[in-house]
Design a protein around this motif. Structure first.
Motif, mmCIF file in Angstrom:
data_model
loop_
_atom_site.group_PDB
_atom_site.id
_atom_site.type_symbol
_atom_site.label_atom_id
_atom_site.label_comp_id
_atom_site.label_asym_id
_atom_site.label_seq_id
_atom_site.Cartn_x
_atom_site.Cartn_y
_atom_site.Cartn_z
ATOM 1 N N SER A 105 -4.867 -1.172 1.512
ATOM 2 C CA SER A 105 -3.757 -2.132 0.896
ATOM 3 C C SER A 105 -3.411 -1.853 -0.372
ATOM 4 C CB SER A 105 -4.611 -3.202 1.031
ATOM 5 O OG SER A 105 -6.075 -3.826 0.332
ATOM 6 N N GLU A 106 -4.474 -1.811 -1.415
ATOM 7 C CA GLU A 106 -3.806 -1.334 -3.121
ATOM 8 C C GLU A 106 -2.498 -0.480 -2.761
ATOM 9 O OE1 GLU A 106 -5.985 -1.451 -7.181
ATOM 10 O OE2 GLU A 106 -7.355 -0.351 -5.698
ATOM 11 N N ASP A 107 -3.108 0.753 -2.558
ATOM 12 C CA ASP A 107 -1.713 1.789 -3.203
ATOM 13 C C ASP A 107 -0.321 1.287 -1.801
ATOM 14 O OD1 ASP A 107 -3.607 3.145 -3.514
ATOM 15 O OD2 ASP A 107 -4.211 4.365 -1.662
ATOM 16 N N LEU A 108 -0.755 0.471 -1.021
ATOM 17 C CA LEU A 108 0.456 0.615 -0.134
ATOM 18 C C LEU A 108 0.898 -0.641 -0.911
ATOM 19 C CD1 LEU A 108 2.203 0.585 2.672
ATOM 20 C CD2 LEU A 108 0.507 -1.118 3.430
ATOM 21 N N ILE A 109 0.649 -1.780 -1.439
ATOM 22 C CA ILE A 109 1.704 -2.582 -2.179
ATOM 23 C C ILE A 109 2.339 -1.880 -3.767
ATOM 24 C CG2 ILE A 109 0.966 -4.105 -3.764
ATOM 25 C CD1 ILE A 109 -1.294 -5.114 -1.764
ATOM 26 N N GLN A 110 1.376 -1.083 -3.917
ATOM 27 C CA GLN A 110 1.804 -0.185 -5.376
ATOM 28 C C GLN A 110 2.984 0.737 -5.267
ATOM 29 O OE1 GLN A 110 -1.067 1.478 -7.215
ATOM 30 N NE2 GLN A 110 -2.155 -0.268 -7.593
ATOM 31 N N PHE A 111 3.240 1.235 -3.409
ATOM 32 C CA PHE A 111 3.949 2.010 -2.696
ATOM 33 C C PHE A 111 5.359 0.682 -2.450
ATOM 34 C CE2 PHE A 111 6.535 3.291 1.343
ATOM 35 C CZ PHE A 111 6.841 4.018 0.717
ATOM 36 N N TRP A 112 5.176 0.164 -2.084
ATOM 37 C CA TRP A 112 6.029 -1.699 -1.963
ATOM 38 C C TRP A 112 7.093 -1.758 -3.804
ATOM 39 C CZ3 TRP A 112 2.664 -4.241 1.705
ATOM 40 C CH2 TRP A 112 2.790 -4.188 2.943
ATOM 41 N N MET A 113 6.024 -1.890 -4.101
ATOM 42 C CA MET A 113 6.530 -2.194 -5.411
ATOM 43 C C MET A 113 7.947 -1.311 -6.099
ATOM 44 S SD MET A 113 3.370 -4.273 -6.864
ATOM 45 C CE MET A 113 3.682 -4.664 -8.665
ATOM 46 N N SER A 173 13.152 -10.646 6.343
ATOM 47 C CA SER A 173 13.782 -10.008 6.085
ATOM 48 C C SER A 173 13.562 -9.072 5.283
ATOM 49 C CB SER A 173 15.225 -10.311 5.476
ATOM 50 O OG SER A 173 14.876 -11.151 4.722
ATOM 51 N N HIS A 174 12.330 -9.904 4.319
ATOM 52 C CA HIS A 174 10.919 -9.416 3.385
ATOM 53 C C HIS A 174 9.799 -8.615 3.687
ATOM 54 C CE1 HIS A 174 8.897 -13.252 4.092
ATOM 55 N NE2 HIS A 174 7.819 -12.194 3.441
ATOM 56 N N LEU A 175 9.484 -8.692 4.633
ATOM 57 C CA LEU A 175 8.396 -8.345 5.701
ATOM 58 C C LEU A 175 9.424 -7.131 6.479
ATOM 59 C CD1 LEU A 175 5.796 -10.358 7.249
ATOM 60 C CD2 LEU A 175 5.851 -8.891 5.479
ATOM 61 N N LYS A 176 10.575 -6.594 6.824
ATOM 62 C CA LYS A 176 10.993 -5.840 7.756
ATOM 63 C C LYS A 176 11.417 -4.387 7.019
ATOM 64 C CE LYS A 176 13.308 -8.901 10.575
ATOM 65 N NZ LYS A 176 15.173 -9.169 11.366
ATOM 66 N N ARG A 177 11.210 -4.468 5.647
ATOM 67 C CA ARG A 177 11.353 -3.350 5.040
ATOM 68 C C ARG A 177 10.306 -2.720 4.657
ATOM 69 N NH1 ARG A 177 16.385 -2.485 0.298
ATOM 70 N NH2 ARG A 177 16.069 -0.402 1.088
ATOM 71 N N CYS A 178 9.211 -3.825 4.465
ATOM 72 C CA CYS A 178 8.257 -3.622 3.977
ATOM 73 C C CYS A 178 7.982 -2.447 5.359
ATOM 74 C CB CYS A 178 7.141 -4.446 3.922
ATOM 75 S SG CYS A 178 7.800 -5.406 2.118
ATOM 76 N N PHE A 179 7.682 -3.204 6.029
ATOM 77 C CA PHE A 179 6.790 -2.678 7.380
ATOM 78 C C PHE A 179 7.465 -1.406 7.925
ATOM 79 C CE2 PHE A 179 8.191 -1.840 12.411
ATOM 80 C CZ PHE A 179 6.574 -1.702 12.489
ATOM 81 N N VAL A 180 9.069 -0.790 7.669
ATOM 82 C CA VAL A 180 9.796 0.165 8.049
ATOM 83 C C VAL A 180 9.663 1.213 6.935
ATOM 84 C CG1 VAL A 180 12.559 1.137 8.118
ATOM 85 C CG2 VAL A 180 11.703 -0.773 9.211
ATOM 86 N N TYR A 181 9.357 0.769 5.732
ATOM 87 C CA TYR A 181 9.162 1.840 4.728
ATOM 88 C C TYR A 181 7.116 2.646 4.868
ATOM 89 C CZ TYR A 181 12.405 1.332 1.565
ATOM 90 O OH TYR A 181 14.128 1.127 0.381
ATOM 91 N N CYS A 182 6.391 2.045 5.567
ATOM 92 C CA CYS A 182 5.339 2.203 6.814
ATOM 93 C C CYS A 182 5.049 4.017 7.240
ATOM 94 C CB CYS A 182 4.379 1.736 7.424
ATOM 95 S SG CYS A 182 4.178 -0.111 6.368
ATOM 96 N N TYR A 225 1.908 -9.734 2.112
ATOM 97 C CA TYR A 225 2.907 -8.918 2.597
ATOM 98 C C TYR A 225 1.525 -8.558 4.049
ATOM 99 C CZ TYR A 225 6.374 -10.170 0.498
ATOM 100 O OH TYR A 225 7.762 -10.630 -0.509
ATOM 101 N N VAL A 226 0.763 -8.135 3.604
ATOM 102 C CA VAL A 226 -0.116 -6.700 4.415
ATOM 103 C C VAL A 226 -1.024 -7.745 5.049
ATOM 104 C CG1 VAL A 226 -2.229 -5.616 4.769
ATOM 105 C CG2 VAL A 226 -0.923 -5.478 2.681
#
Length: 698
Positions: free
Chosen positions: A445-453, A425-434, A474-475
């Motif tokens: 990766s740095e930008d995406l991680i900060q977006f998830w955070m 489940s922790h990856l599903k929303r990360c993926f959907v937000y992409c 996660y990435v």
């Protein structure tokens, strides 16, 4: 949608638990409401698994799930507001920063805050109760318990492939077949081991299994390997089942009642001294020890034995084939000509029939282009059009896109959905937000991680591990699952992209949560919470684009591909209107924009965690209100060449982890930058006057 709701519910339940037993320990009324809220959510969660299976055929269930998703968002806002108040209290009363959260309400107006939040929690709880009560209308929904790994019954995918294929049905794979055949029978001494592995990697729907069937049944391959075995491993990997299937495929013997010792002996007897070929189709497990044990059992075979592994994951290929000198076969999409040939086969039956409909062929060519060379997608849309000769039907599909059509279990979207449903489940929303980023976007990766955070999607399993490190995991996991491609190590970060079909899957999972806006006149669903603007031009002087006028709960605003020429537009009215309007913003990226004044109402964005105004060449100062953004984790204002002085009180940004700045100041000690103890990275760009920077390391 249920899978998304399920992952959201998991996250909110965990946060509510933390809140109920830590932050509001002495606020009995608030705590009682939170416990009621958690209880209702737990009850609802039990039927989400069954709702996932039945939503496709029941519009009422789909609507119910949408209501749940919306109320879960509201609950997240409440939880975040408590967290923001905790941070504010730490700043207001610095001497209490190390104390327990029981002093949470000791800041200004504590009774007013407690009273207001108690009513807010009660309000969302009553709404959730009302929605939860509606599930009794769906008498067929069954409570199935909570499974964090998947909402899909895995066992149904076991044993779904077999070794036979009609050669005439496979188009465009001759070169792949010849290359793999040469690897199988042309080189027998690549390693010191008797058995070597040939991995075939590609996204779902690309035709890995069909290609492997061609190779497996190739006349030269059949002659070269006296013993042949075909096993569909699938994601529900059980060693004993794999061994049983291997033995049955090699000998025809049914050994369902054998124990592991008997299975090992039977397999050794079947393979001893024989040159064999084993196909392990649709492998998901990357457990290295398990595969080493299995390979150990296979070493009794004769030299030159081969194992073909088909998988969607480069990581699996690396684990299983890592000891070989045999390179991984990365399967690519079909050429436009091959795709069209396959399309004609499924849409018309034969080329002669197609030639009688030149107009349809022209439309079909445009449809096939949308399939991006993926055979399963081509076959799916072709079969949908079979026997349909009305031009309007074809235009409807061309204009709406193949993913708007109703899908069956064997079509491309469910094939890709399998990969999605397998995710924790922790990856599903990360993926959907992409999905907020456009197709063919190059991720950093740095930008995406900060977006998830910024959206609180990353949860550290222990306090000693930084969220950024967890985000990198996660990435990499999404890449290993083939959701990301063109993965490149840039030293301090990675770049990668997403296949168009994966992006379509991402959009389908996001439903109406995310929207990419292409023009100011575009209509956007009022439930949208994440907005990105691309190829977007905001007319000078326009306050709020039509697409934003009905929105209230926006959490993301970003311009991921706006050209530097965007600076030529006066964005002041846009900024002045959006900042006070969207109080739930978590992520605000206004880089490359052009405005002179940042409104003081920025202080009201208590949820804001990411703020970027980089490369703004007009802004001269930042308001002191910025120092009230206690939730802010990333703040970027590099390239702001006219920025003379940093705002006072930046030491109050106690959550700030990443700061990128440009300033004309000589010393930063007065601003308090050096006293931000949560800082993980500090980037100074074009700070030509800077002489001294004192950093607090405590």
């Amino acid at each position: 949608m249920a899978a998304f709701v399920f992952s959201a519910a998991n996250k909110v339940l965990q946060e509510l638990g933390d809140l109920a037993y830590e932050e509001v320990r002495i606020a009995y009324g608030v705590k009682t409401e939170l416990e009621k809220l958690r209880s209702t959510m737990g009850t609802v969660q039990l039927v989400l698994k069954d709702a996932e299976k039945k939503q496709a055929s029941d519009e009422n269930i789909r609507h119910w799930l949408k209501q749940l998703k919306d109320i879960f968002y509201d609950i997240e806002d409440v939880v975040d507001e408590f967290a923001a108040e905790t941070l504010r209290a730490q700043v207001v009363n610095q001497e209490s920063i190390t104390q327990k959260v029981r002093h949470f309400f000791s800041a200004s107006n504590p009774l007013a805050f407690r009273f207001r939040m108690s009513h807010r929690i009660k309000d969302v709880r009553e709404k959730l109760d009302e929605i939860a009560a509606q599930k009794v209308r769906f008498h067929e929904l069954v409570e199935q318990g909570i499974d964090d790994k998947s909402l899909m019954h895995k066992e149904r995918y076991r044993d779904t492939t077999y070794s036979y294929v009609q050669t005439s049905n496979v188009i465009g794979r001759d070169e792949d077949r010849k290359k793999i055949r040469k690897t199988l029978i042309g080189f027998n001494n690549l390693t010191a081991r008797n058995v070597s592995v040939v991995p075939i990697v590609g996204i779902g729907g690309l035709g890995k299994t069909s290609l492997t069937k061609l190779v497996y049944n190739d006349e030269q391959v059949v002659k070269h390997f006296p013993c042949r075995m075909w096993v569909c491993v699938s994601q529900n990997f059980v060693v004993s089942n794999v061994l049983k299937d291997m033995i049955k495929s090699a000998t025809g013997e049914d050994c369902d009642k054998f124990n592991m010792e008997q299975l090992h002996k039977c397999l050794r007897d079947a393979l001893l001294g024989k040159r064999f070929i084993l196909v392990l189709d649709d492998v998901w497990s990357d457990d290295r020890q398990t595969w080493m044990d299995l390979m150990g059992l296979l070493e009794v075979g004769d030299s030159g034995s081969k194992v073909i592994v088909t998988t969607r994951s480069p990581q699996v290929a690396n684990v299983m084939g890592g000891t070989n000198n045999v390179s991984t076969h990365d399967l690519k999409g079909l050429s436009p000509k091959e795709s069209m040939s396959l399309f004609v086969q499924w849409a018309f039956g034969d080329p002669k029939a197609a030639k009688r409909h030149p107009e349809l062929l022209e439309i079909g060519d445009e449809i096939v282009t949308k399939c991006k060379g993926v055979p399963l997608a081509v076959r799916t849309v072709g079969s949908l059009l079979y026997s349909k000769r009305d031009k309007r039907d074809w235009l409807l599909i061309k204009n709406n896109g193949i993913w708007e059509l109703e899908q069956s279990e064997n079509d491309i979207l469910p094939a890709l959905r399998l990969s999605y449903d397998e995710m924790p489940s922790h990856l599903k929303r990360c993926f959907v937000y992409c999905s907020i980023f456009p197709k063919r976007f190059e991720f950093d990766s740095e930008d995406l991680i900060q977006f998830w955070m910024a959206h609180n999607l990353i949860r550290s399993p222990n306090k000693d591990q930084d969220l950024e490190d967890v985000g990198e995991q996660y990435v990499k996991e999404l890449w290993m699952r083939s959701f990301f491609e063109d993965f490149r190590d840039r030293g301090y970060y990675y770049t990668f992209s997403m296949h168009d079909l994966i992006h379509d899957l991402c959009l389908s999972m996001a439903q109406n949560d995310c929207s990419i806006v292409y023009s100011a006149a575009q209509e956007v669903d009022e439930s949208v919470r994440h907005l990105s603007f691309t190829e977007f031009e905001l007319p000078n002087g326009q306050q709020v684009p039509k697409c934003l006028s009905m929105l209230r709960n926006v959490r993301t605003i970003t311009f991921p591909e706006v050209d530097i020429l965007f600076q030529s537009l006066d964005n002041q009215s846009f900024v002045d209107a959006c900042i006070p309007r969207f109080k739930y913003l978590r992520f605000l990226d206004l880089s490359n924009s052009s405005f002179e004044v940042l409104p003081s109402s920025i202080s009201k964005l208590i949820h804001l965690r990411y703020f970027d105004i980089s490369v703004n060449q007009r802004i001269e100062k930042l308001p002191k209100a910025v120092s009230k953004l206690q939730s802010l984790q990333t703040f970027r204002f590099s390239g702001c060449s006219e920025l003379v002085k940093l705002p006072d009180g930046m030491r109050n940004l106690i959550s700030l982890r990443h700061l990128t700045l440009t300033t004309q100041e000589e010393h930063l000690t007065d601003s308090g930058v050096g006293n931000i103890t949560s800082l993980r990275s500090l980037v100074l760009a074009a700070c030509e006057n800077l002489e001294n920077l004192s950093i607090c390391t405590s």
